[in-house]
Scaffold this motif. Structure first.
Motif, PDB file in Angstrom:
ATOM      1  N   CYS A  89       0.818  -1.216   0.000  1.00  0.00           N
ATOM      2  CA  CYS A  89       0.000   0.000   0.000  1.00  0.00           C
ATOM      3  C   CYS A  89       0.853   1.268   0.000  1.00  0.00           C
ATOM      4  O   CYS A  89       0.490   2.275  -0.618  1.00  0.00           O
ATOM      5  N   ASN A  90       1.976   1.219   0.688  1.00  0.00           N
ATOM      6  CA  ASN A  90       2.858   2.388   0.760  1.00  0.00           C
ATOM      7  C   ASN A  90       3.785   2.501  -0.451  1.00  0.00           C
ATOM      8  O   ASN A  90       4.503   3.496  -0.591  1.00  0.00           O
ATOM      9  N   ALA A  91       3.759   1.472  -1.315  1.00  0.00           N
ATOM     10  CA  ALA A  91       4.630   1.441  -2.501  1.00  0.00           C
ATOM     11  C   ALA A  91       6.094   1.606  -2.098  1.00  0.00           C
ATOM     12  O   ALA A  91       6.847   2.365  -2.703  1.00  0.00           O
ATOM     13  N   ASP A  92       6.499   0.872  -1.076  1.00  0.00           N
ATOM     14  CA  ASP A  92       7.852   1.019  -0.534  1.00  0.00           C
ATOM     15  C   ASP A  92       8.937   0.685  -1.547  1.00  0.00           C
ATOM     16  O   ASP A  92       9.932   1.407  -1.676  1.00  0.00           O
ATOM     17  N   GLN A  93       8.757  -0.436  -2.267  1.00  0.00           N
ATOM     18  CA  GLN A  93       9.872  -0.905  -3.084  1.00  0.00           C
ATOM     19  C   GLN A  93      10.187   0.005  -4.271  1.00  0.00           C
ATOM     20  O   GLN A  93      11.355   0.139  -4.663  1.00  0.00           O
ATOM     21  N   ILE A  94       9.178   0.673  -4.835  1.00  0.00           N
ATOM     22  CA  ILE A  94       9.470   1.513  -6.004  1.00  0.00           C
ATOM     23  C   ILE A  94      10.197   2.801  -5.612  1.00  0.00           C
ATOM     24  O   ILE A  94      10.637   3.551  -6.495  1.00  0.00           O
ATOM     25  N   GLN A  95      10.309   3.025  -4.307  1.00  0.00           N
ATOM     26  CA  GLN A  95      11.070   4.190  -3.852  1.00  0.00           C
ATOM     27  C   GLN A  95      12.552   3.855  -3.659  1.00  0.00           C
ATOM     28  O   GLN A  95      13.334   4.704  -3.231  1.00  0.00           O
ATOM     29  N   LYS A  96      12.921   2.599  -4.001  1.00  0.00           N
ATOM     30  CA  LYS A  96      14.304   2.161  -3.902  1.00  0.00           C
ATOM     31  C   LYS A  96      14.961   2.180  -5.284  1.00  0.00           C
ATOM     32  O   LYS A  96      14.294   2.110  -6.312  1.00  0.00           O
ATOM     33  N   GLU A  97      16.263   2.232  -5.296  1.00  0.00           N
ATOM     34  CA  GLU A  97      17.010   2.231  -6.551  1.00  0.00           C
ATOM     35  C   GLU A  97      16.837   0.896  -7.270  1.00  0.00           C
ATOM     36  O   GLU A  97      16.787  -0.163  -6.650  1.00  0.00           O
ATOM     37  N   GLY A  98      16.712   0.941  -8.574  1.00  0.00           N
ATOM     38  CA  GLY A  98      16.616  -0.281  -9.361  1.00  0.00           C
ATOM     39  C   GLY A  98      15.200  -0.694  -9.691  1.00  0.00           C
ATOM     40  O   GLY A  98      14.991  -1.740 -10.321  1.00  0.00           O
ATOM     41  N   TYR A  99      14.218   0.099  -9.297  1.00  0.00           N
ATOM     42  CA  TYR A  99      12.819  -0.222  -9.577  1.00  0.00           C
ATOM     43  C   TYR A  99      12.209   0.784 -10.538  1.00  0.00           C
ATOM     44  O   TYR A  99      12.508   1.981 -10.496  1.00  0.00           O
ATOM     45  N   ALA A 118       2.261  -1.662 -11.948  1.00  0.00           N
ATOM     46  CA  ALA A 118       3.094  -2.860 -12.094  1.00  0.00           C
ATOM     47  C   ALA A 118       4.539  -2.452 -11.822  1.00  0.00           C
ATOM     48  O   ALA A 118       5.023  -1.475 -12.400  1.00  0.00           O
ATOM     49  N   ASP A 119       5.215  -3.179 -10.933  1.00  0.00           N
ATOM     50  CA  ASP A 119       6.585  -2.847 -10.540  1.00  0.00           C
ATOM     51  C   ASP A 119       7.582  -3.753 -11.244  1.00  0.00           C
ATOM     52  O   ASP A 119       7.377  -4.970 -11.333  1.00  0.00           O
ATOM     53  N   LEU A 120       8.673  -3.178 -11.719  1.00  0.00           N
ATOM     54  CA  LEU A 120       9.736  -3.941 -12.364  1.00  0.00           C
ATOM     55  C   LEU A 120      11.050  -3.706 -11.633  1.00  0.00           C
ATOM     56  O   LEU A 120      11.477  -2.563 -11.466  1.00  0.00           O
ATOM     57  N   ASN A 121      11.657  -4.801 -11.194  1.00  0.00           N
ATOM     58  CA  ASN A 121      12.997  -4.746 -10.609  1.00  0.00           C
ATOM     59  C   ASN A 121      13.991  -4.959 -11.744  1.00  0.00           C
ATOM     60  O   ASN A 121      14.109  -6.067 -12.285  1.00  0.00           O
ATOM     61  N   THR A 122      14.682  -3.920 -12.135  1.00  0.00           N
ATOM     62  CA  THR A 122      15.574  -4.000 -13.287  1.00  0.00           C
ATOM     63  C   THR A 122      16.871  -4.746 -12.984  1.00  0.00           C
ATOM     64  O   THR A 122      17.639  -5.042 -13.900  1.00  0.00           O
ATOM     65  N   LYS A 123      17.110  -5.047 -11.706  1.00  0.00           N
ATOM     66  CA  LYS A 123      18.309  -5.810 -11.339  1.00  0.00           C
ATOM     67  C   LYS A 123      18.051  -7.316 -11.426  1.00  0.00           C
ATOM     68  O   LYS A 123      18.915  -8.081 -11.852  1.00  0.00           O
ATOM     69  N   ALA A 152      10.048  -1.466 -21.037  1.00  0.00           N
ATOM     70  CA  ALA A 152      11.003  -0.918 -20.073  1.00  0.00           C
ATOM     71  C   ALA A 152      12.158  -1.891 -19.845  1.00  0.00           C
ATOM     72  O   ALA A 152      13.319  -1.492 -19.698  1.00  0.00           O
ATOM     73  N   MET A 153      11.829  -3.186 -19.840  1.00  0.00           N
ATOM     74  CA  MET A 153      12.852  -4.209 -19.642  1.00  0.00           C
ATOM     75  C   MET A 153      13.833  -4.237 -20.815  1.00  0.00           C
ATOM     76  O   MET A 153      15.054  -4.325 -20.641  1.00  0.00           O
TER      77      MET A 153
END
Length: 212
Positions: A89-99, A118-123, A152-153
């Motif tokens: 709900c807080n969208a924590d992961q997209i606020q990190k580098e690599g997303y 939709a979230d993508l982890n580019t690493k 994006a990928m």
């Protein structure tokens, strides 16, 4: 007898209608005769088809509040207690580098609410948190977002990359979409997929797609 009764009912209905309403009914029937069946409901109800949403990469922090509002709709009227649910709900992961976060934004109003994410982890090449608001489903929005994820990928890793995701095997709409887009369940997950189709068991399975 059935047809005679139906004709009598139609004749009686037309007789009881005002002239303007009779004209409107006849006009609707005439238009319906020349339109595909899919368009009939739009003519008779007077509603227009929903406009296609804007699909793009989220800009942070500008889009963050709208993304959080979208994700909180998944728990409308329910407590959000589990850490994973709070993080979603807080969208924590997209606020990190690599997303990278792909959003579908409604274009009807100036601000435009976020209809899906939709979230993508580019690493790690993993896509997750593919979510569409309940009221915006069955409009192909998840497919549009996944197409944008693939773009994006490719922009990040090239066309030879392999995109990965996890999904519950009983999430039939999601599994069906991913299969249509070319995702497969590799190795042991293929067996779990087959087993889930003939049993009530619900597995977390991996799927992947080579983008080349």
């Amino acid at each position: 007898y059935q047809y005679t009764s139906l004709e009598s009912n139609i004749e009686l209905t037309l007789r009881n209608m005002g002239q303007s309403r009779r004209r409107l009914l006849l006009l609707s029937l005439l238009i319906a005769a020349f339109l595909p069946s899919q368009s009939l409901s739009l003519v008779t109800t007077g509603r227009s088809a929903p406009a296609a949403p804007e699909i793009r990469v989220a800009v942070l922090p500008a889009d963050l509040a709208a993304i959080q509002d979208c994700r909180r709709s998944a728990y409308a009227g329910k407590p959000v207690n589990l850490p994973a649910a709070k993080s979603f709900c807080n969208a924590d992961q997209i606020q990190k580098e690599g997303y990278v976060c792909i959003i579908a934004r409604d274009k009807k109003n100036a601000g435009g609410i976020v209809l899906g994410t939709a979230d993508l982890n580019t690493k790690t090449n993993v896509v997750n948190n593919v979510y569409v608001r309940e009221e915006a489903r069955k409009r192909g929005i998840a497919k549009l977002m996944m197409d944008a994820v693939e773009d994006a990928m490719i922009a990040e890793k090239g066309s030879s990359a392999t995109l990965k995701l996890t999904v519950m095997s009983k999430n039939v709409p999601a599994v069906s979409l991913y299969r249509k887009m070319g995702f497969v369940a590799p190795g042991v997950y293929g067996g779990l997929d087959a087993l889930s189709s003939v049993t009530p068991l619900n597995f977390l399975m991996e799927m992947e797609k080579k983008l080349s």
